[in-house]
Scaffold this active site. Structure first.
Site, PDB file in Angstrom:
ATOM      1  N   ARG A   1       1.190  14.558  13.513  1.00 28.91           N
ATOM      2  CA  ARG A   1       1.981  14.186  12.337  1.00 28.91           C
ATOM      3  C   ARG A   1       2.132  15.423  11.451  1.00 28.91           C
ATOM      4  NH1 ARG A   1      -0.494   8.648  10.081  1.00 28.91           N
ATOM      5  NH2 ARG A   1       1.389   8.563   8.840  1.00 28.91           N
ATOM      6  N   PRO A   2       3.104  16.273  11.797  1.00 30.57           N
ATOM      7  CA  PRO A   2       3.269  17.509  11.037  1.00 30.57           C
ATOM      8  C   PRO A   2       3.772  17.251   9.617  1.00 30.57           C
ATOM      9  CG  PRO A   2       5.026  17.260  12.660  1.00 30.57           C
ATOM     10  CD  PRO A   2       4.092  16.116  12.867  1.00 30.57           C
TER      11      PRO A   2
ATOM     12  N   ARG B   1      -3.703  10.900   4.644  1.00 31.85           N
ATOM     13  CA  ARG B   1      -2.634  11.895   4.694  1.00 31.85           C
ATOM     14  C   ARG B   1      -1.723  11.826   3.481  1.00 31.85           C
ATOM     15  NH1 ARG B   1      -1.313  14.073   9.365  1.00 31.85           N
ATOM     16  NH2 ARG B   1       0.836  14.133   8.678  1.00 31.85           N
TER      17      ARG B   1
ATOM     18  N   ARG C   1      -8.500   0.115   4.903  1.00 30.23           N
ATOM     19  CA  ARG C   1      -7.596   1.112   4.293  1.00 30.23           C
ATOM     20  C   ARG C   1      -6.331   0.444   3.768  1.00 30.23           C
ATOM     21  NH1 ARG C   1      -6.228   6.334   7.554  1.00 30.23           N
ATOM     22  NH2 ARG C   1      -4.953   6.423   5.678  1.00 30.23           N
TER      23      ARG C   1
ATOM     24  N   CYS D   1      -4.379  13.074  13.476  1.00 28.83           N
ATOM     25  CA  CYS D   1      -4.283  11.654  13.177  1.00 28.83           C
ATOM     26  C   CYS D   1      -4.512  10.894  14.470  1.00 28.83           C
ATOM     27  CB  CYS D   1      -2.898  11.397  12.615  1.00 28.83           C
ATOM     28  SG  CYS D   1      -2.259   9.789  12.913  1.00 28.83           S
TER      29      CYS D   1
ATOM     30  N   ASP E   1       5.839  19.774   8.243  1.00 28.19           N
ATOM     31  CA  ASP E   1       6.802  20.874   8.099  1.00 28.19           C
ATOM     32  C   ASP E   1       7.977  20.515   7.186  1.00 28.19           C
ATOM     33  OD1 ASP E   1       7.271  19.086  10.328  1.00 28.19           O
ATOM     34  OD2 ASP E   1       9.006  20.311  10.830  1.00 28.19           O
ATOM     35  N   LEU E   2       8.437  19.261   7.263  1.00 29.05           N
ATOM     36  CA  LEU E   2       9.608  18.891   6.446  1.00 29.05           C
ATOM     37  C   LEU E   2       9.274  18.890   4.953  1.00 29.05           C
ATOM     38  CD1 LEU E   2      11.042  15.962   8.573  1.00 29.05           C
ATOM     39  CD2 LEU E   2      12.123  18.175   8.169  1.00 29.05           C
TER      40      LEU E   2
ATOM     41  N   ASP F   1       4.502   0.209  12.107  1.00 31.30           N
ATOM     42  CA  ASP F   1       3.233  -0.319  11.593  1.00 31.30           C
ATOM     43  C   ASP F   1       2.999  -1.780  11.973  1.00 31.30           C
ATOM     44  OD1 ASP F   1       2.667   2.116  10.485  1.00 31.30           O
ATOM     45  OD2 ASP F   1       3.186   1.570   8.431  1.00 31.30           O
TER      46      ASP F   1
ATOM     47  N   LYS G   1       0.840  -1.210   0.000  1.00 34.38           N
ATOM     48  CA  LYS G   1       0.000   0.000   0.000  1.00 34.38           C
ATOM     49  C   LYS G   1       0.870   1.254   0.000  1.00 34.38           C
ATOM     50  CE  LYS G   1      -1.650   1.668   4.019  1.00 34.38           C
ATOM     51  NZ  LYS G   1      -1.467   3.098   4.271  1.00 34.38           N
ATOM     52  N   ASN G   2       1.801   1.323   0.953  1.00 26.81           N
ATOM     53  CA  ASN G   2       2.576   2.560   1.098  1.00 26.81           C
ATOM     54  C   ASN G   2       3.505   2.814  -0.085  1.00 26.81           C
ATOM     55  OD1 ASN G   2       1.281   3.061   3.456  1.00 26.81           O
ATOM     56  ND2 ASN G   2       2.986   2.549   4.806  1.00 26.81           N
TER      57      ASN G   2
HETATM   58  C1  UD1 Z   1       4.730   6.653   6.691  1.00 22.58           C
HETATM   59  C2  UD1 Z   1       3.781   5.507   6.477  1.00 22.58           C
HETATM   60  C3  UD1 Z   1       3.214   5.060   7.811  1.00 22.58           C
HETATM   61  C4  UD1 Z   1       4.334   4.745   8.796  1.00 22.58           C
HETATM   62  C5  UD1 Z   1       5.321   5.893   8.895  1.00 22.58           C
HETATM   63  C6  UD1 Z   1       6.539   5.552   9.723  1.00 22.58           C
HETATM   64  C7  UD1 Z   1       2.903   5.933   4.264  1.00 22.58           C
HETATM   65  C8  UD1 Z   1       1.748   6.352   3.450  1.00 22.58           C
HETATM   66  N1  UD1 Z   1       2.722   5.961   5.596  1.00 22.58           N
HETATM   67  O1  UD1 Z   1       3.978   7.731   7.248  1.00 22.58           O
HETATM   68  O2  UD1 Z   1       2.413   3.903   7.585  1.00 22.58           O
HETATM   69  O3  UD1 Z   1       3.781   4.502  10.076  1.00 22.58           O
HETATM   70  O4  UD1 Z   1       5.773   6.259   7.572  1.00 22.58           O
HETATM   71  O5  UD1 Z   1       7.194   4.459   9.185  1.00 22.58           O
HETATM   72  O6  UD1 Z   1       3.923   5.538   3.765  1.00 22.58           O
HETATM   73  N2  UD1 Z   1       7.548  14.179  10.840  1.00 22.58           N
HETATM   74  C9  UD1 Z   1       7.754  15.501  11.137  1.00 22.58           C
HETATM   75  N3  UD1 Z   1       7.600  16.425  10.129  1.00 22.58           N
HETATM   76  C10 UD1 Z   1       7.254  16.061   8.855  1.00 22.58           C
HETATM   77  C11 UD1 Z   1       7.055  14.706   8.577  1.00 22.58           C
HETATM   78  C12 UD1 Z   1       7.204  13.777   9.590  1.00 22.58           C
HETATM   79  O7  UD1 Z   1       8.065  15.872  12.272  1.00 22.58           O
HETATM   80  O8  UD1 Z   1       7.130  16.942   8.001  1.00 22.58           O
HETATM   81  C13 UD1 Z   1       7.715  13.158  11.908  1.00 22.58           C
HETATM   82  C14 UD1 Z   1       6.432  12.386  12.226  1.00 22.58           C
HETATM   83  O9  UD1 Z   1       5.622  13.073  13.132  1.00 22.58           O
HETATM   84  C15 UD1 Z   1       6.987  11.096  12.786  1.00 22.58           C
HETATM   85  C16 UD1 Z   1       8.278  10.907  11.989  1.00 22.58           C
HETATM   86  O10 UD1 Z   1       8.590  12.176  11.426  1.00 22.58           O
HETATM   87  O11 UD1 Z   1       7.299  11.221  14.140  1.00 22.58           O
HETATM   88  C17 UD1 Z   1       8.198   9.899  10.880  1.00 22.58           C
HETATM   89  O12 UD1 Z   1       7.035  10.133  10.116  1.00 22.58           O
HETATM   90  P1  UD1 Z   1       6.987   9.837   8.571  1.00 22.58           P
HETATM   91  O13 UD1 Z   1       8.058   8.863   8.208  1.00 22.58           O
HETATM   92  O14 UD1 Z   1       6.921  11.116   7.839  1.00 22.58           O
HETATM   93  O15 UD1 Z   1       5.577   9.113   8.439  1.00 22.58           O
HETATM   94  P2  UD1 Z   1       4.594   9.193   7.235  1.00 22.58           P
HETATM   95  O16 UD1 Z   1       5.338   9.393   5.970  1.00 22.58           O
HETATM   96  O17 UD1 Z   1       3.469  10.121   7.553  1.00 22.58           O
END
Ligand code: UD1
Length: 420
Positions: free
Chosen positions: A121-122, A92, A396, A116, A124-125, A304, A22-23
């Site tokens: 789950r920001p 998301r 999902r 969420c 910002d990056l 996950d 899926k991801n």
């Molecule tokens: C993806 C997966 C999700 C999985 C997660 C962690 C998809 C669609 N979803 O979610 O199933 O649980 O990876 O392996 O692939 N963060 C920030 N700022 C940002 C982005 C992320 O602070 O802009 C933080 C998040 O809050 C979290 C960490 O970075 O603590 C990792 O999150 P991230 O790898 O971005 O998760 P997703 O891509 O949302």
């Protein structure tokens, strides 16, 4: 709205084919916006999130056809550069259209994802990375509005390893002018799957599979036929459900290397795991030993799969500690498992599962996708029947979970319900 009735007490045996990830699909599909012509994705899974991404891309004018698991996407006649709230609020990963849109069309309007079920789950990056590549970004009225006639290569360091931000920035950088260096890139297999497909499309990327990517921007990318990797989270779920029911299950269509962290921990509990090129057989002949896990970035134990591990450990000999360093509050499943008789204590960023639980069927509620899987697992070993509400969370990310488990001997009924 559907619910499951799970009948407990069956030992699962047989073989199960694992679907496409899926991801990974969610990262590959928006890349159709980077090229003219038909991008074909093999091994595409069929679940609700993929439906959401299809509807989103469809609303933007992307043409689509699905033959079996072969999905073809064509963005030649795209009419909109917008991802509206109605789609983003459901998933998301809708934000993945942001990078390709700004890179190829110079503009994008994408709803902010919002909250969420398992903590903040920001994004910002995602925004900082695109700004570094020259995008002008304005967040207003709940929307990210990005503009830039042509992105410009730059050095961007991800302060936190983020799958989503890596997907978005990589998807944008391939069409930026000049050289981009990305450091602390997520190395989850889904990001690598995307990088390899972009390379197949003509992108110039070195360092694929490592945390540093050097990208030489190109002017255009070609449509290709690419493959989606197998779903390591679905696979891990089946491995754990096999061990939990003291079963004997062979998973086919897997990449065992992607599952190393889970396999090792499973072996530590006493399970017999036989690995070949693309199959994994899991057998459990005894009561599992309690084993601690810490969910962390790849190649660590996946966040996950931590809820499913907690469910598995309910049947273990002794207590196990489960920590999540990515989502420290991702323990919403605990009160629901407790309704089935589970003895679990929670602390900051962890829970402790007491072993040897005698679970009894009850009504429980899914709170998120993987939490739902843990409830199904617990239901399969509970005495009596377990009613699981809100299985739309499960839908999902799992393709026909009840049928796949059913083929291994589980008895799970799906019913429509008014209960919410
Ligand atoms: C993806 C997966 C999700 C999985 C997660 C962690 C998809 C669609 N979803 O979610 O199933 O649980 O990876 O392996 O692939 N963060 C920030 N700022 C940002 C982005 C992320 O602070 O802009 C933080 C998040 O809050 C979290 C960490 O970075 O603590 C990792 O999150 P991230 O790898 O971005 O998760 P997703 O891509 O949302």
């Amino acid at each position: 709205m559907d619910k499951f009735i799970v009948h407990g007490g069956v030992r699962l045996t047989g073989s199960v084919a694992i679907s496409g990830a899926k991801n990974a699909s969610l990262a590959l599909m928006p890349a159709c916006l980077l090229t003219n012509g038909a991008l074909t994705l093999k091994n595409t899974p069929n679940n609700r999130d993929l439906g959401t991404m299809s509807r989103l891309l469809g609303s933007m004018g992307v043409g689509m056809s699905l033959e079996g698991d072969m999905l073809t996407l064509d963005s030649t006649s795209i009419t909109s550069y917008e991802a509206p709230y109605e789609h983003v609020k459901q998933m998301r990963a809708s934000i993945y259209v942001l990078g390709p849109l700004i890179a190829r069309y110079g503009e994008a309007r994408v709803s902010l994802p919002g909250g969420c079920n398992f903590g903040p789950r920001p994004v910002d990056l995602h925004l900082k990375g695109l700004e570094k590549l020259g995008a002008e970004i304005d967040v207003t009225g709940g929307y990210i509005i990005a503009k830039c006639p042509r992105l410009q290569g730059a050095h961007f360091h991800f302060d936190i390893s983020s799958v989503g931000a890596s997907v978005n920035i990589l998807s944008a950088a391939v069409l930026a002018r000049g050289q981009t260096t990305l450091t602390n890139v997520a190395i989850e297999p889904e990001v690598t799957n995307l990088a390899l497909m972009l390379e197949q499309m003509g992108a110039k990327i070195s360092g694929i599979g490592t945390t540093t990517l050097e990208i030489e921007g190109v002017d255009s990318l070609n449509p290709v036929v690419a493959s989606t990797i197998p779903d390591r989270i679905e696979a891990a779920t089946f491995m754990l459900v096999a061990a939990m029911t003291r079963g004997d299950v062979t998973l086919t269509h897997v990449i065992p290397e992607h599952l190393d962290a889970v396999t090792q921990k499973l072996i530590d509990t006493g399970a017999l795991v036989d690995v070949s090129d693309d199959t994994i057989r899991v057998r459990m002949l005894e009561t599992p030993e309690a084993v601690d896990i810490t969910a962390s970035i790849y190649p660590g134990f996946p966040t996950d799969t931590q809820a499913q591990w907690a469910a598995y450990m309910l049947t273990a000999q002794g207590a196990s500690r489960i920590r999540d360093t990515i989502y420290p509050t991702r323990f919403g499943y605990v009160p629901e498992l407790q309704r089935l008789g589970a003895h679990i204590e929670t602390g900051e960023g962890y829970c402790v599962v007491k072993g040897n639980n005698k679970l009894t069927g009850a009504t429980v509620m899914s709170s998120d996708l993987r939490a739902s899987a843990s409830l199904v697992m617990a239901g399969l070993v509970a005495q009596g029947t377990t009613e699981i509400l809100r299985v739309y969370h499960l839908d999902r990310g799992y393709e026909k979970l009840e049928s796949k488990l059913g083929a291994l001997g589980a008895v799970i009924e799906r019913h429509p319900t008014e209960d919410y």
